[in-house]
Each structure stands twice: as structure tokens, then as C-alpha cells.
Enzyme design. Structure first.
Site, PDB file in Angstrom:
ATOM      1  N   GLU A   1       9.484   3.505   8.319  1.00  0.00           N
ATOM      2  CA  GLU A   1       9.436   3.365   9.767  1.00  0.00           C
ATOM      3  C   GLU A   1       9.910   4.567  10.556  1.00  0.00           C
ATOM      4  O   GLU A   1       9.472   4.803  11.678  1.00  0.00           O
ATOM      5  CB  GLU A   1      10.224   2.107  10.173  1.00  0.00           C
ATOM      6  CG  GLU A   1       9.459   0.867   9.750  1.00  0.00           C
ATOM      7  CD  GLU A   1      10.281  -0.415   9.773  1.00  0.00           C
ATOM      8  OE1 GLU A   1      10.198  -1.129  10.768  1.00  0.00           O
ATOM      9  OE2 GLU A   1      10.992  -0.690   8.785  1.00  0.00           O
TER      10      GLU A   1
ATOM     11  N   GLY B   1       0.827  -1.207   0.000  1.00  0.00           N
ATOM     12  CA  GLY B   1       0.000   0.000   0.000  1.00  0.00           C
ATOM     13  C   GLY B   1       0.855   1.249   0.000  1.00  0.00           C
ATOM     14  O   GLY B   1       0.354   2.367   0.041  1.00  0.00           O
TER      15      GLY B   1
END
Ligand code: MOS
Length: 752
Positions: A713, A481
């Protein structure tokens, strides 16, 4: 400056463009192929039978009622389950397999946690399987359990932390701490978290005999398709060409789909037994026992500094949990290796065993929790020194990484803090707590750095140039995604000098060249490295084809380049279309492989700075986000739009980590009690304020073959610390435990 790891590339302006993510329309119109949604003829459904005790043994399985229920085909139990070959799980084999746990579903009689798959029902429909699974009665021999991490002895050391020892000492950290003019010594308790991606895990396994040979096709929601394919080859003792794993799209994962969890193995066993396709789509509730979580943690951070604010000693220690049976080690002390200059450093981790499911990586596994403790401690120290938190960090900016003694590949932390501060209006912050009010809200600002290492996994990609001038990438990588396809097409467009609309990509199928795990923010970097290699090979190949032309005859590969759809030499150019036509080829293809270097000469990380403004209602302990801003330095940004979304999404997840997300156990029963999205709180739209994202452009070819270091992240790291620091600035109260819920605010930290 650091030594160069990769020859720098220059891009045309396709790289970096805020192009729309491909596949968006299919997603919003419901045609995108998620793993549970493949249409497979003759599909059966299986549902695991879950253990309801945390520790003990199943001594009897009464399935008489279940067997008589309509639509039930078979009950799989340790009696009739097909054997699989034992392979080492990922935690023991250093990712030699993608197997999360050594527990084989429906084969094991020992119970290690609530929600373990002790048996399974196979039926004609999902509902029939689910109802019958509930009718299977397990008889137990119950043993005493412990699910409370903070009540368990943490007397075991993990074997390693991401390949490094669990302890590290440089100098005399304890002595230096004692002697330091200013000291802080703090303890932090962090609750467990669950990933909660929108798409629950699902597997469709289709085991068939083809010409007397078995063939296994698996549709699996996965961040590690190639490694899972190799793992299944081993476990089910098949040849590589007999196993195909497909995952075209992942509806979020955050690490929970990085490894193969028992439901996938169970679906395959069921399919093998039935010789028919079988689907296991697990529920949200089952994701709280079956697909990992972020372990609870206890951390201690002690800092000693001289009166000028120079750090003399840094100690970061504590423990995390793992399951009784398997090992996952959360390396939360890692960020303290590389954040600040210090002559004395100690890192020391232990772990405890509890009777709950195996923890796993969850978005920035070591940095999200580790940076919380470290950066709150840094804020406390800055306050003691009466220094601005940014100034304190600047005084401790290292010239080399303390732990490895290597130069940084590209750091830019100071620039991120300075640029972010300027844009955020940090200068308006009052350093004294409780000095700003807005009605009954106490208002405060906080900041903390962000960091994440630049990681890569071995990856291969095939690049095909076609005679119509278009190009195509094939790689068994993942679309989480995040825009893998979009970004890689941009990269190839730029490398080949052809329009991005003429570039396509196929991913998500193990018959394609093997991709790495899409974890550790490594996909763009690793896959990009493979594409770059493939383009290099393609250039040599095309130069050979062109060398029949006088202008290209004795040229070397470095003498030519791709631009505007042409192979360009010093004295002439030829269009790629003409070149293939002339050579009478429909296409030329090359496979490129990326291998991460073992001995990098540099310390490779990304950095950033998080800024938040919060309002605190002291009467109710409510913390409201008012503004967020971050500035990052992650090397080349490949697509400004998808990058911004990634950063922003991670910052939102950081708000959840800081203020809401907490998995709760009833320790008496050993069960998770808030195993649903009504009671496990994640941020919703109304919780999130205006978010500004900015970045520094710093192509880092020391660390990365494409200059970009990964962005998935870093955006969550530092957020919780920045929020805790802002709460202090608003109220004068320090919160050391996560999440910082109203209860915790009102109670205050036990060890404040
Ligand atoms: Mo991530 S926790 O590396 O999917």
C-alpha cells in the site's frame, strides 16, 4: 535506538532475489482457478434484484412475469428467504467477523441505497437469471434521500478510528496556530473512488446434505478466507467442519474483497434453498453498489510554523461518509500522528450518513487521502517559508512519534528523500513556479513523502519437511496476484537452507491452518512470522531426532542451525534427508503461529519519498505525467521483482487517484452514473511515464518478525500530493481537490 521486538534473522541470498512469481503461466494461459471459474456439476445461477431507489421501502414484489420465463427455478424474496443468525458486521465487531454489512440480502424490505439486493432469481443459466431479475417489479414507498456527502450534516463522531479515539489533542494547537509566525489553513475535497480490480467479485456456494449433515463449500473471491469461514459458521449455525471456503487466486481486490459482501451471503442462501450449487458472478456495474468504495472526504489541514520553518502546530480534521445503516470509518487523520515533530497537535474527525452503499477500505485507506491533504499543506508552507520542500521536512523530522511518544522502529524518511532527490535530479528544479517550459507544456517537479504502518494479523502456518529433502508450507492465506507463494517459499528456503525449487506452498483453503486478512499490507509479515515460528519448532523437533547421534546429544536448540540441507551443530552436521531416514519418518511437520504484539515499544511504520515531473497544458487543463520516481524504506525486501511490481502498481494507482478516478452520483436519483470502466477513468498505459523504484535495505526486526514491513500500500501514498505540488511548480496554481481533472484545473479550486 528503538528496543528490539524480534530477534534478528540473517538470510542467505534466496530472500530478496528477483524470482519470477509462481503461477504466472497459469494466469496468462487461462488455467488459473478464479472463483467464478470452478467447474461444479449441476450449477445453478442467481442474480440479485436491485433496488432502484436510494431510500424507502419495498411494499410489493411482482414476480409473475419473471417466474414464467424459461429456465427460472425460483424467486427468493423476504417471504421465502432462509433465516440466518444475526452477527455483528466487521465495522461493529472490530473484525470479529468478515461480514461487510448488517443488511441481509433478499430479507430486508427497507431500502438504504440504489443497488441493494431486495430479491434474487435462481435459474439454469446466467442469462436466464439476469433477464428474469430485470423482469421482477419492485413497488416502493419512496422516502427523500441524500447522496451528496458535501450536503449532509457531518455531526456524528465515529466510535473509533482503527481502535483509537476519533479526536486527539496535544498541547494548545489552536492557540499555537494563531501565534505562529507563518500559517497555512487549507481545505480539501476528495471524490469517491471505486476499486475496479480486473476480477469482479464472484461466489459459488455448494450446500449439500452429507450423511444427514449439511456441508457448505464456498468458492469466494476473498481477501479473508479464514475469517469468512468462521463468519459463515456463525451465520448459518454450522460446525466449523461443516464449512469450507476456497479461494486459490484473487484477480486484484485493493480492499474490495477484504470483507464478505451481500452477494456471497445471497449465493449461500440460494444454494441452501435449492440444495444445489449456485453461482453469483456480479457485473462491473453491480460492483458500484455492492462491494464498497473509498468514501468522499472533506479535510482541513492547518500548520503554524516559526520563521525558521519549525512546526509549532498541526491541525488535521474533517469528515468522511458512511451508510445510513452501517459504519465504516475512514481514519484519514492517522498519518498526521506520526509524520512530523510538533509540540501542538489536533486530530478531529466526524462523519455523515448518506443513502449510498457502505464505503470500505481501499488501498492505504487512511494514508492515501490523508497524505494528500497533509503533504500539499506542507508544500504550501515550504513555499511560504521559501524553503526547499525537502529541507522543510528535514527541519521537522521527529525523534519520537508525536502521538504515541514512542521511538520509531525504523524510519529512514530523510535518507529516502535524499537518495530519491539525487536520483531524480531534484537539484535541477526551479523553486519558482512557471519557470520551465517544453513547447506549450509548462513543466514542474513535485515531491511528497509516503508512509504506511507495519501491520500484522494472527496467522498460523504448517511447515512440513519431507524425507526427500523438500519442504512445504500450508496456510489459508491469499494469492492476490502479489506473489505470496513465491515470497514465502523464498523465506522458507532461506530459513531451512534448502533450494527454493524444493519448496512448495498451498494456500487459499480454509481447511489449512488459518491465515489473517490479506489487507493492510500484512500478509508477508504475518505469514512469514508464522513460518519462522514453525521452523523454530521444526528445529527443536529435528534436534530431538538427531540427539541419538553422539555429536548432537546434549545440544540446545540455539547450538544448531540449518544450512545447505543440513542440521549443523558445533562439531558435526547431518543432512536433513539422512536425519529423516534414520528416524524412519516420511516427513515431520510443525505449525507456527504469529500473533501481533499488543504493546509494541516502538512506532512501527514504513516511509518513502515520491518524486514526479508533470507537464501541464494550461489551455485545456491537461496534466501529463513525465517522470516518476520513489525511494522506499520498508524493511527487508523479500523479492526484488515482485516488490518492484507492487510499488510500481501502487504508484500507477496513485496517478489514477490524483488525476482521474471519481465516482459520480446523480444526486437527484441517488444513483452512481459512471458505473463502468468506460466512464470511470483509471490510468492506461499511455498515461504512465517512466517509473523508477528504489529502496533502502533496512531489515526492521523491531517491527517485523521477518524484518520486512509490507509493501502493498505504501506506494500509492503521497503520489497525489506530489502531483498537486508539481502542478503548482509548473503553473503557480494550487489544486486542493481530487481528482485533478481538466475541469477542476480550468475552474480552479473554489477555496484556492
Ligand atoms: Mo487493503 S485496502 O488493506 O486490501
Amino acid at each position: 535506538m528503538a528496543q528490539t521486538g524480534f530477534t534478528p534473522l540473517t538470510y542467505d541470498d534466496t530472500v530478496g532475489q528477483p524470482l519470477e512469481r509462481r503461477g504466472g503461466r497459469a494466469k496468462v494461459t487461462g488455467t488459473a482457478p478464479y472463483s467464478a471459474e470452478w467447474k461444479v456439476d449441476g450449477l445453478l445461477y442467481a442474480m440479485p434484484v436491485l433496488s432502484m431507489i436510494a431510500r424507502g421501502k419495498v411494499v410489493g414484489i411482482n414476480s409473475a412475469i419473471a417466474e414464467s420465463m424459461p429456465g427460472v427455478r425460483m424467486i427468493l424474496t423476504p417471504e421465502n428467504v432462509p433465516r440466518v443468525k444475526k452477527v455483528k458486521p466487521a465495522g461493529e465487531s472490530n473484525f470479529g467477523t468478515s461480514l461487510a454489512s448488517s443488511l441481509i440480502p433478499a430479507a430486508e424490505r427497507n431500502v438504504y441505497f440504489v443497488g441493494q439486493y431486495m430479491a434474487a432469481v435462481i435459474a439454469d443459466s446466467f442469462e436466464a437469471a439476469r433477464d428474469a431479475a430485470m423482469a421482477v417489479k419492485l413497488e416502493y414507498e419512496v422516502s427523500e434521500h441524500q447522496t451528496d456527502v458535501f450536503q449532509s450534516p457531518a455531526d456524528e463522531r465515529p466510535k473509533d478510528l482503527q481502535g483509537e479515539p476519533p479526536t486527539f489533542t496535544m498541547g494548545d494547537p489552536d492557540g499555537a496556530l494563531k501565534k505562529a509566525a507563518v500559517q497555512v489553513d487549507l481545505e480539501f475535497k476528495l471524490a469517491a473512488n471505486h476499486h475496479n480490480p480486473i476480477e469482479p467479485h464472484a461466489t459459488i456456494a455448494d450446500w449439500k446434505e452429507k450423511d444427514g449433515e449439511p456441508f457448505l463449500r464456498v468458492y469466494d473471491a476473498s481477501q479473508s478466507i479464514s475469517l469468512s469461514q468462521m463468519t459463515l459458521v456463525q451465520m448459518f449455525e454450522l460446525k466449523p467442519e461443516q464449512v469450507q471456503v476456497i479461494c486459490k487466486l484473487v484477480g486484484g481486490a485493493f480492499g474490495s474483497k477484504g470483507l464478505m459482501w451481500p452477494h456471497s451471503i445471497l449465493a449461500i442462501m440460494c444454494s441452501k434453498v435449492m440444495q444445489a450449487p449456485v453461482k453469483i458472478a456480479i457485473s462491473r456495474e453491480m460492483m458500484y453498489g455492492g462491494t464498497g468504495h473509498r468514501t468522499p472526504m472533506f479535510q482541513r489541514v492547518a500548520i503554524g510554523a516559526d520563521s525558521d520553518g519549525k512546526i509549532e502546530s498541526l491541525i488535521h480534521s474533517g469528515f468522511a461518509s458512511t451508510s445510513r445503516k452501517d459504519v465504516y470509518a475512514e481514519a484519514f487523520t492517522m498519518p498526521s500522528r506520526s509524520m512530523y515533530a510538533t509540540p501542538n497537535l489536533k486530530l478531529d474527525q466526524t462523519q455523515c450518513r448518506v443513502d449510498s452503499q457502505l464505503p470500505t477500505f481501499m488501498r492505504a485507506p487512511p494514508e492515501t487521502p490523508g497524505m494528500f491533504a497533509l503533504e500539499v499543506a506542507m508544500d504550501v508552507m515550504a513555499d511560504k517559508l521559501k524553503l526547499d520542500p525537502i529541507e522543510f521536512r528535514k527541519r521537522n523530522e521527529p525523534s519520537i512519534e508525536p502521538h504515541s511518544q514512542k521511538p520509531y522502529s525504523g524510519r529512514h524518511l530523510v535518507e529516502c528523500m535524499e537518495l530519491g532527490a539525487k536520483q531524480f535530479g531534484w537539484a535541477n528544479r526551479n523553486q519558482s513556479p512557471r519557470s520551465t517550459r517544453d513547447g506549450h507544456w509548462l513543466v514542474g517537479m513535485g515531491m511528497a513523502p509516503a508512509t504506511f504502518p507495519a501491520l500484522g494479523f494472527p496467522t498460523a502456518a504448517r511447515v512440513t519437511l519431507k524425507s526427500d529433502g523438500s519442504a512445504h508450507i500450508d496456510c489459508c492465506s491469499h494469492e492476490l496476484g502479489t506473489g505470496t507463494e513465491t515470497v514465502q517459499c523464498q523465506l522458507l528456503s532461506s530459513l531451512l537452507g534448502i533450494p527454493v525449487k524444493n519448496v512448495t506452498m498451498e494456500l487459499g483453503d480454509s481447511t489449512l491452518p488459518p491465515g489473517g486478512i490479506s489487507g493492510g499490507s500484512s500478509t508477508t509479515f504475518s505469514l512469514g512470522g508464522a513460518v519462522r515460528k514453525a521452523v523454530d519448532a521444526l528445529k527443536s523437533n529435528l534436534l530431538k531426532l538427531a540427539s541419538t547421534n553422539a555429536d548432537f546429544k546434549s545440544l540446545k536448540v540455539d547450538d544448531v542451525r540449518f544450512a545447505e540441507g543440513k542440521l549443523v551443530g558445533p562439531s558435526a552436521s547431518i543432512s536433513l534427508v539422512d536425519l529423516l531416514k534414520q528416524a524412519k519418518k516420511d516427513s515431520v511437520a510443525e505449525v507456527g503461529s504469529f500473533q501481533p504484539g499488543k504493546d509494541s515499544k516502538t512506532a512501527n511504520h514504513s516511509y518513502g519519498a515520491q518524486f514526479v515531473e508533470v507537464g501541464v497544458d494550461e489551455d485545456f487543463g491537461i496534466v501529463r505525467m513525465r517522470r516518476m520516481l520513489a525511494c522506499y524504506a520498508c524493511g527487508t525486501i523479500m523479492n526484488a521483482k515482485t516488490a518492484r511490481s507492487q510499488f510500481m502498481g501502487a504508484m500507477i494507482m496513485g496517478v489514477g487517484h490524483a488525476l482521474m478516478e471519481e465516482t459520480k452520483w446523480d444526486h437527484h436519483l441517488g444513483r452512481i452514473t459512471n458505473n463502468n470502466l468506460a466512464e470511470y477513468h483509471v490510468p492506461v498505459q499511455a498515461d504512465i511515464p517512466k517509473i523508477d523504484v528504489m529502496w533502502i535495505t533496512d531489515p526492521d526486526f523491531n517491527a517485523s518478525p521477518i524484518g520486512g514491513k509490507g509493501i502493498g500500500e505504501i506506494g500509492i501514498t503521497g503520489v497525489a500530493a506530489a502531483i498537486s505540488n508539481a502542478i503548482y511548480n509548473a503553473t503557480g496554481r494550487r489544486l486542493y481537490d481530487l481528482p485533478m481533472t481538466p475541469e477542476r484545473f480550468l475552474k480552479g479550486s473554489a477555496h484556492a
